[in-house]
Design an enzyme around this catalytic site. Structure first.
Site, PDB file in Angstrom:
ATOM      1  N   CYS A 253       0.864  -1.196   0.000  1.00 48.18           N
ATOM      2  CA  CYS A 253       0.000   0.000   0.000  1.00 48.18           C
ATOM      3  C   CYS A 253       0.891   1.233   0.000  1.00 48.18           C
ATOM      4  O   CYS A 253       0.794   2.105   0.861  1.00 48.18           O
ATOM      5  CB  CYS A 253      -0.954  -0.019   1.193  1.00 48.18           C
ATOM      6  SG  CYS A 253      -1.782  -1.599   1.467  1.00 48.18           S
ATOM      7  N   CYS A 371      -2.329   5.109  10.066  1.00 48.44           N
ATOM      8  CA  CYS A 371      -2.429   6.516  10.478  1.00 48.44           C
ATOM      9  C   CYS A 371      -3.798   6.738  11.134  1.00 48.44           C
ATOM     10  O   CYS A 371      -4.548   7.627  10.753  1.00 48.44           O
ATOM     11  CB  CYS A 371      -2.205   7.457   9.314  1.00 48.44           C
ATOM     12  SG  CYS A 371      -3.307   7.199   7.905  1.00 48.44           S
TER      13      CYS A 371
END
Length: 437
Positions: A253, A371
């Site tokens: 990713c 995140c």
């Protein structure tokens, strides 16, 4: 919390009642941003891309609109509370968006009263809301008369965070919320051997920080690939993977490529895996500017299905997540995410963890990162990784000596926007390290 500079616009003040309102791309794009987020739960960037007004707008108008729209979303709870005493009943959503844009200009962006009111009234007329133009004018003028007194007694930090997020953040909620009201600075990671542009502050982790609003493309060294944009906290997962020259590593990713660049400049043989075609284009463009196109292998694939030709020494998995750790930069995440979204996200993260495990040689290292500030996407997934047979490899105090408060009792990494508050804060990240048995 109040800021001083007003959003710029190439539009002129609207003419009198009944006249055709002048073009104002800044407010038109901001309107599309706000309605896209609060009515359709679209991300800020997606709402901006879908805005017809943005397609032919000047870069300065697009930038001003982005700032205005983000300010509305950053202060939406407070702005809604400010509006409440002046409204007898809840207006239609498009009208509320116009009012929120007006309040943001008056109370948080320092726009002169006449400009904030006139542009909001003109915006209502351009958007087919002329019957509500008088309401917009009256409400905003009354708020302007009271000025900052409208904010007296309001717990802005609590108002600007949805209750479910506030509860989930626990004791971190107050310092996180305090950081959300400010525009984040610009953080740069430097290419090894390059000097930072003048005027930046070097943080303890080596990040070079510039004030909010700095235009990265105008800094010397940008075109030459001397640096890339990367929040201070976002540098930590790749750093903590601790790759060695010659190691075979996958960055899963991978877009937009900041962590890929860190691994490549450390001397690893990097394969960057990204599923989305548009994000692959952005990844390749960033690697080209950094002169890494010949060094990094880019693969467009679903990381849950892709496998390397031979087992890897290390894998970095920065998994798709709710992104609640990036709400300083992406305040839309506050309003488009719901508690029910977390189960599906966590399931996807665990599928990626299983795939990453299977890519490793025995003894190979894995850093899992998100995140996100949500426990379902951080600690819960780290515990699930151990149930998959991955062996915990805690971060040591020495590895995080420059940021000891981010090391948890389990040896995980947990940053949040309230850390390094005096220097401008940082994004929220969770990371954990494992080895394959």
């Amino acid at each position: 919390m109040k800021q001083t500079s007003a959003p710029r616009s190439s539009g002129r003040r609207a003419a009198g009642r009944g006249a055709q309102a002048a073009a104002d791309p800044t407010r038109d794009i901001a309107f599309d941003i706000v309605t896209g987020v609060i009515e359709h739960r679209r991300m800020l960037e997606t709402s901006m891309e879908n805005s017809a007004a943005a397609r032919d707008a000047e870069p300065r108008d697009r930038a001003a609109a982005h700032r205005l729209g983000a300010s509305v979303l950053r202060h939406m709870g407070t702005a809604t509370e400010v509006l409440s005493p002046f409204l007898k009943k809840e207006p239609p959503e498009p009208v509320r968006a116009v009012l929120l844009i007006g309040v943001a200009q008056l109370l948080f962006l320092g726009t002169p009263v006449h400009a904030a009111v006139a542009t909001s009234v003109a915006l209502a007329r351009r958007r087919g809301l002329a019957p509500f133009a008088g309401l917009v004018n009256a409400v905003l003028r009354r708020i302007a008369q009271k000025g900052d007194a409208c904010l007296d007694g309001l717990d802005q930090e609590r108002l600007d965070v949805p209750p479910w997020l506030w509860t989930s953040w626990g004791r971190m909620a107050r310092p996180i919320a305090a950081a959300l009201g400010m525009e984040p600075p610009l953080d740069l990671s430097m290419r090894p051997g390059c000097l930072p542009p003048p005027g930046g502050e070097v943080l303890p982790n080596g990040t070079v920080r510039f004030p909010a609003g700095t235009r990265v493309t105008e800094l010397p060294g940008f075109a030459e690939g001397a640096f890339w944009v990367q929040d201070a906290a976002a540098t930590l997962p790749a750093r903590l993977l601790d790759v060695k020259a010659g190691e075979r590593v996958a960055d899963l990713c991978a877009a937009p490529g900041g962590k890929t660049a860190q691994l490549a400049f450390a001397g690893a043989q990097v394969t960057a895996v990204e599923r989305d075609a548009r994000r692959v284009e952005r990844l390749q463009a960033n690697l080209a500017r950094l002169k890494l196109s010949e060094t990094v292998r880019v693969v467009q694939a679903d990381a849950t299905q892709w496998r390397p030709e031979a087992p890897l020494d290390a894998v970095l998995l920065d998994a798709p997540c709710s992104a609640t750790g990036t709400v300083r930069r992406h305040p839309d995440a506050l309003w488009i995410k719901r508690p029910r979204d977390l189960a599906a996200l966590a399931a996807g993260q665990q599928a990626l963890l299983k795939a990453a495990r299977d890519m490793l040689r025995p003894g190979g290292r894995l850093v899992y990162a998100v995140c996100s500030l949500q426990p379902e996407e951080g600690p819960a997934c780290a515990r699930a990784a151990e149930e998959m047979g991955l062996i915990a490899d805690p971060f040591t105090p020495e590895e995080l000596s420059f940021l000891p408060q981010a090391r948890t009792s389990e040896g995980w990494l947990r940053t949040h926007p309230g850390l390094w508050a005096e220097q401008g804060g940082m994004d929220g990240f969770f990371a954990a390290r494992f080895r394959r048995a």
